[in-house]
Design a protein around this motif. Structure first.
Motif, short mmCIF file in Angstrom:
data_model
loop_
_atom_site.label_atom_id
_atom_site.label_comp_id
_atom_site.label_asym_id
_atom_site.label_seq_id
_atom_site.Cartn_x
_atom_site.Cartn_y
_atom_site.Cartn_z
N GLY A 1 9.89 -36.25 -14.85
CA GLY A 1 9.34 -36.90 -13.67
C GLY A 1 8.95 -35.89 -12.61
O GLY A 1 8.28 -36.23 -11.64
N CYS A 2 9.38 -34.64 -12.77
CA CYS A 2 9.01 -33.53 -11.89
C CYS A 2 9.34 -33.83 -10.43
O CYS A 2 8.46 -33.85 -9.57
N HIS A 3 10.61 -34.04 -10.13
CA HIS A 3 11.03 -34.26 -8.75
C HIS A 3 11.08 -32.94 -7.97
O HIS A 3 10.54 -32.84 -6.88
N LEU A 4 11.81 -31.97 -8.52
CA LEU A 4 11.91 -30.60 -7.96
C LEU A 4 12.50 -30.58 -6.55
O LEU A 4 12.33 -29.59 -5.83
N ASN A 5 13.19 -31.64 -6.16
CA ASN A 5 13.55 -31.78 -4.76
C ASN A 5 14.62 -32.88 -4.66
O ASN A 5 14.35 -34.02 -5.02
N PRO A 6 15.83 -32.56 -4.17
CA PRO A 6 16.85 -33.60 -4.01
C PRO A 6 16.41 -34.76 -3.15
O PRO A 6 16.80 -35.91 -3.39
N TYR B 1 17.00 -32.30 -17.25
CA TYR B 1 17.66 -31.39 -16.30
C TYR B 1 17.08 -29.98 -16.41
O TYR B 1 16.88 -29.29 -15.41
N GLY B 2 16.82 -29.56 -17.64
CA GLY B 2 16.20 -28.25 -17.83
C GLY B 2 14.82 -28.18 -17.20
O GLY B 2 14.45 -27.17 -16.60
N ALA B 3 14.05 -29.26 -17.32
CA ALA B 3 12.72 -29.30 -16.71
C ALA B 3 12.82 -29.23 -15.19
O ALA B 3 12.02 -28.55 -14.53
N GLU B 4 13.82 -29.92 -14.62
CA GLU B 4 14.00 -29.86 -13.16
C GLU B 4 14.40 -28.45 -12.71
O GLU B 4 13.96 -27.97 -11.67
N PHE B 5 15.23 -27.80 -13.51
CA PHE B 5 15.62 -26.42 -13.21
C PHE B 5 14.39 -25.51 -13.19
O PHE B 5 14.16 -24.76 -12.24
N ALA C 1 20.65 -29.44 -10.98
CA ALA C 1 19.63 -28.66 -11.69
C ALA C 1 18.61 -28.08 -10.71
O ALA C 1 18.18 -26.93 -10.85
N GLN C 2 18.23 -28.86 -9.72
CA GLN C 2 17.25 -28.41 -8.74
C GLN C 2 17.79 -27.26 -7.89
O GLN C 2 17.11 -26.25 -7.69
N PRO D 1 15.70 -29.77 0.34
CA PRO D 1 16.97 -29.05 0.51
C PRO D 1 17.19 -27.94 -0.51
O PRO D 1 17.80 -26.91 -0.18
N ALA D 2 16.72 -28.11 -1.73
CA ALA D 2 16.90 -27.06 -2.74
C ALA D 2 16.11 -25.82 -2.37
O ALA D 2 16.61 -24.70 -2.48
#
Length: 296
Positions: A125-130, A71-75, A153-154, A252-253
């Motif tokens: 996994g580096c999504h960075l995006n809902p 979660y921290g990585a996604e943030f 998180a994103q 969306p984020a």
């Protein structure tokens, strides 16, 4: 044995599974250690912890700490995407004589994803995006119980990036974020004056193609280690196509992170930049699953 965006990789195993998701070495990029016999650690989703696994496979590391790191990585990754992408649009796109313009902004968004995929992909996994998280779930690459924490998180990372960008941008005398600030929009608030229908179609189709790129580039059969390049360049191309229409969301984020600083129409029109990307992501995942099943 690291993977990005929920990809799976081949591994040595004496067990056969009809569905790769049933295998305890099914990868989602979450930072959990798994020892397969005496082999080196690889990655395995939190969802398999506590489940029965074949003899000789031992899972280690508590899911709580690993999930918090993810979660921290996604943030952090989403923070970088919004600060780098939207920051380039707000601060550098129209800078007198040396502004980077549409091409530069498009490249900036692609570079944020490329750099974070290599830096943080092994952790979250580096999504960075809902929309990407939802699409990976629909594509069978991501556990459903992680969707809401990833989304939160994103969005949090995007909003903090918006705060930082606001502080920087308003440091210039006379600057106001109202009606701009790299916000997404349609109609009178579209950079090219495109309608709601055009904006909706654009966001659905662009996000659908983005998920196809992600799922294909991270497929076990694709060349390993190059997925971030394909995904980053794919996002660059998407921006080159759609900045004139909606200022490009597909995330969306990203839209939420700057909308509340722009205010007015950006907030009123924000619904489109949630609904269309989420719908496009699910469509992309379903299309890819259909194509992949045919290929098998």
């Amino acid at each position: 044995c690291w993977t990005w965006f929920g990809a799976t990789t081949e591994h040595e195993c004496d067990y056969d599974y009809a569905n790769e998701a049933d295998c305890p070495i099914f990868h989602t990029g979450l930072a959990l250690a798994l020892r397969h016999g005496k082999s080196a650690p690889v990655r395995c989703p939190a969802s398999v912890l506590g489940q029965a696994v074949p003899d000789g496979i031992h899972l280690h590391v508590t899911s709580v700490f690993s999930s918090m790191k993810a979660y921290g990585a996604e943030f952090i990754g989403t923070f970088w995407l919004v600060l780098g992408g939207c920051g380039s649009a707000v601060l550098a796109a129209a800078f007198p004589e040396v502004g980077i313009g549409l091409l530069g902004v498009s490249l900036a968004f692609g570079l944020t994803v490329l750099t974070m995929a290599y830096a943080l992909g092994p952790i979250s996994g580096c999504h960075l995006n809902p929309a990407v998280s939802l699409g990976l779930w629909a594509g069978g690459r991501f556990p459903g119980h992680q969707l809401v924490p990833y989304l939160l998180a994103q969005v949090a990372g995007a909003l903090v990036a918006g705060v930082v960008l606001y502080v920087i941008a308003t440091g210039k005398a006379g600057y106001s974020p109202a009606g701009g600030f790299a916000a997404n929009g349609y109609g009178a608030h579209s950079p090219g004056g495109y309608s709601l229908a055009a904006g909706f179609v654009t966001e659905v189709v662009m996000t659908m193609m983005f998920l196809l790129i992600i799922l294909g580039a991270t497929d076990a059969r694709a060349p390993q280690g190059f997925a971030p390049i394909a995904i980053g360049l794919g996002l660059t191309l998407i921006h080159l196509i759609s900045i004139p229409v909606t200022n490009t969301s597909v995330n969306p984020a990203r839209s939420t992170g700057v909308a509340f600083f722009s205010g007015g129409a950006a907030v009123a029109q924000l619904w489109l930049f949630w609904v269309a990307p989420l719908l496009g992501a699910v469509l992309g995942a379903l299309v890819y699953r259909g194509l992949r099943s045919e290929a098998k």
